[in-house]
Scaffold this motif. Structure first.
Motif, PDB file in Angstrom:
ATOM      1  N   GLY A 242       0.838  -1.348   0.058  1.00  0.00           N
ATOM      2  CA  GLY A 242       0.035   0.033   0.176  1.00  0.00           C
ATOM      3  C   GLY A 242       0.720   1.372  -0.105  1.00  0.00           C
ATOM      4  O   GLY A 242       0.189   2.221  -0.255  1.00  0.00           O
ATOM      5  N   CYS A 243       2.130   1.226   0.188  1.00  0.00           N
ATOM      6  CA  CYS A 243       3.122   2.405   0.423  1.00  0.00           C
ATOM      7  C   CYS A 243       4.182   2.019  -0.540  1.00  0.00           C
ATOM      8  O   CYS A 243       4.878   1.183  -0.459  1.00  0.00           O
ATOM      9  CB  CYS A 243       3.309   2.768   1.601  1.00  0.00           C
ATOM     10  N   LEU A 244       4.039   2.967  -1.625  1.00  0.00           N
ATOM     11  CA  LEU A 244       5.549   2.816  -2.519  1.00  0.00           C
ATOM     12  C   LEU A 244       6.339   4.046  -2.822  1.00  0.00           C
ATOM     13  O   LEU A 244       5.743   4.872  -2.702  1.00  0.00           O
ATOM     14  CB  LEU A 244       4.851   2.201  -3.660  1.00  0.00           C
ATOM     15  N   THR A 245       7.478   4.017  -3.453  1.00  0.00           N
ATOM     16  CA  THR A 245       8.220   4.860  -3.836  1.00  0.00           C
ATOM     17  C   THR A 245       7.980   5.384  -5.172  1.00  0.00           C
ATOM     18  O   THR A 245       7.871   4.481  -6.077  1.00  0.00           O
ATOM     19  CB  THR A 245       9.860   4.390  -3.819  1.00  0.00           C
ATOM     20  N   LEU A 246       7.781   6.645  -5.421  1.00  0.00           N
ATOM     21  CA  LEU A 246       7.470   7.257  -6.560  1.00  0.00           C
ATOM     22  C   LEU A 246       8.671   7.643  -7.437  1.00  0.00           C
ATOM     23  O   LEU A 246       9.538   8.165  -6.980  1.00  0.00           O
ATOM     24  CB  LEU A 246       6.340   8.323  -6.536  1.00  0.00           C
ATOM     25  N   ASP A 247       8.514   7.265  -8.887  1.00  0.00           N
ATOM     26  CA  ASP A 247       9.351   7.952  -9.898  1.00  0.00           C
ATOM     27  C   ASP A 247       8.416   8.905 -10.738  1.00  0.00           C
ATOM     28  O   ASP A 247       7.054   8.820 -10.469  1.00  0.00           O
ATOM     29  CB  ASP A 247      10.212   6.916 -10.389  1.00  0.00           C
ATOM     30  N   ALA A 248       8.847   9.428 -11.478  1.00  0.00           N
ATOM     31  CA  ALA A 248       8.107  10.300 -12.443  1.00  0.00           C
ATOM     32  C   ALA A 248       7.002   9.472 -13.126  1.00  0.00           C
ATOM     33  O   ALA A 248       5.867  10.035 -13.160  1.00  0.00           O
ATOM     34  CB  ALA A 248       9.099  11.077 -13.551  1.00  0.00           C
ATOM     35  N   ALA A 249       7.424   8.203 -13.771  1.00  0.00           N
ATOM     36  CA  ALA A 249       6.386   7.553 -14.444  1.00  0.00           C
ATOM     37  C   ALA A 249       5.377   7.134 -13.426  1.00  0.00           C
ATOM     38  O   ALA A 249       4.188   7.199 -13.862  1.00  0.00           O
ATOM     39  CB  ALA A 249       7.209   6.442 -15.215  1.00  0.00           C
ATOM     40  N   THR A 250       5.664   6.352 -12.279  1.00  0.00           N
ATOM     41  CA  THR A 250       4.822   5.890 -11.622  1.00  0.00           C
ATOM     42  C   THR A 250       3.746   7.037 -11.000  1.00  0.00           C
ATOM     43  O   THR A 250       2.479   6.757 -11.042  1.00  0.00           O
ATOM     44  CB  THR A 250       5.586   5.344 -10.466  1.00  0.00           C
ATOM     45  N   ALA A 251       4.452   8.202 -10.930  1.00  0.00           N
ATOM     46  CA  ALA A 251       3.441   9.191 -10.292  1.00  0.00           C
ATOM     47  C   ALA A 251       2.403   9.573 -11.421  1.00  0.00           C
ATOM     48  O   ALA A 251       1.384   9.875 -10.957  1.00  0.00           O
ATOM     49  CB  ALA A 251       4.264  10.460  -9.808  1.00  0.00           C
ATOM     50  N   ALA A 252       2.861   9.909 -12.349  1.00  0.00           N
ATOM     51  CA  ALA A 252       2.042  10.051 -13.595  1.00  0.00           C
ATOM     52  C   ALA A 252       0.995   9.260 -13.764  1.00  0.00           C
ATOM     53  O   ALA A 252      -0.274   9.506 -14.219  1.00  0.00           O
ATOM     54  CB  ALA A 252       2.783  10.330 -14.839  1.00  0.00           C
TER      55      ALA A 252
END
Length: 232
Positions: free
Chosen positions: A160-170
């Motif tokens: 349920g909690c994950l590290t974001l990069d630009a692609a995942t955030a978008a």
């Protein structure tokens, strides 16, 4: 001529261990009664300076240290209680505000504003399967099968909690300007349908407490129940 076996026996020297002395004194607490001179002559090392002090001074130092420790623990409990009260108040205020929403879109807009003002969460997305003829208005997004499977896969590997990069955030938060940080995702049970509530923070540490797993689960339950009661 004197034989060794005829010689008077010498007193046997017996070494006492510290634990033996401690045990004996614990069983004879009145040993020092009438032996005040012995008490006064006892010297111990000071716990801070290391210098020799009397037993009374050492006891005072020990009691002072215990008092300071107890005061620190009391203060920590008070701080924790104040923090809990503040968090409970913030969650109560959020819930009361959401109860006033008369439609799913109003609910999503209220949730966005409340999360930003009360908890410092500036990025949110509400994914749900829409009814026929219903249009998605950000922060609400239509949940299709591909996105559903992708979000489910992300949750299964990150609890349920994950590290974001630009692609995942978008992908999680369409239209966001985030290029990193942390995201929290909770699944919404919406009767025969379901959805996801996604919150994000630009930093990987010092996350808003609302993004903790237990709080996300509670918030998801509240949002799901309100979505079920508000007409599309």
């Amino acid at each position: 001529m004197t034989h060794d076996h005829d010689a008077p026996s010498s007193p046997r020297c017996e070494t006492l261990e510290a634990d033996q002395v401690s045990d004996w004194l614990s069983r004879h607490p009145d040993f020092f009664e009438g032996r005040e001179a012995l008490l006064a002559s006892l010297q111990l090392s000071h716990p801070q300076t290391g210098g020799a002090v009397s037993l009374v001074e050492r006891l005072i130092a020990t009691l002072r240290a215990r008092t300071e420790q107890a005061e620190g623990q009391r203060q920590a409990l008070l701080n924790a209680a104040r923090q809990f009260d503040q968090q409970a108040g913030a969650m109560r205020g959020l819930t009361l505000s959401l109860l006033q929403a008369e439609s799913p879109d109003a609910l999503a807009q209220t949730l966005t504003a409340e999360l930003s003002e009360r908890f410092g969460v500036a990025h949110m997305a509400l994914w749900r399967q829409l009814s026929s003829g219903e249009w998605a208005q950000p922060p609400t997004h239509a949940l299709d099968d591909d996105t559903d499977q992708w979000i489910a896969d992300q949750r299964s590997t990150a609890s349920g909690c994950l590290t974001l990069d630009a692609a995942t955030a978008a992908r999680l938060l369409p239209g966001t300007t985030l290029s990193g940080g942390r995201g929290a995702v909770t699944r919404l049970a919406l009767g025969e349908r379901h959805g996801y509530l996604v919150l994000a923070h630009p930093e990987e540490t010092a996350l808003p407490w609302i993004m903790e797993a237990e709080n996300m689960s509670y918030l998801g339950d509240v949002v799901a129940r309100l979505l079920l009661r508000t007409p599309s």
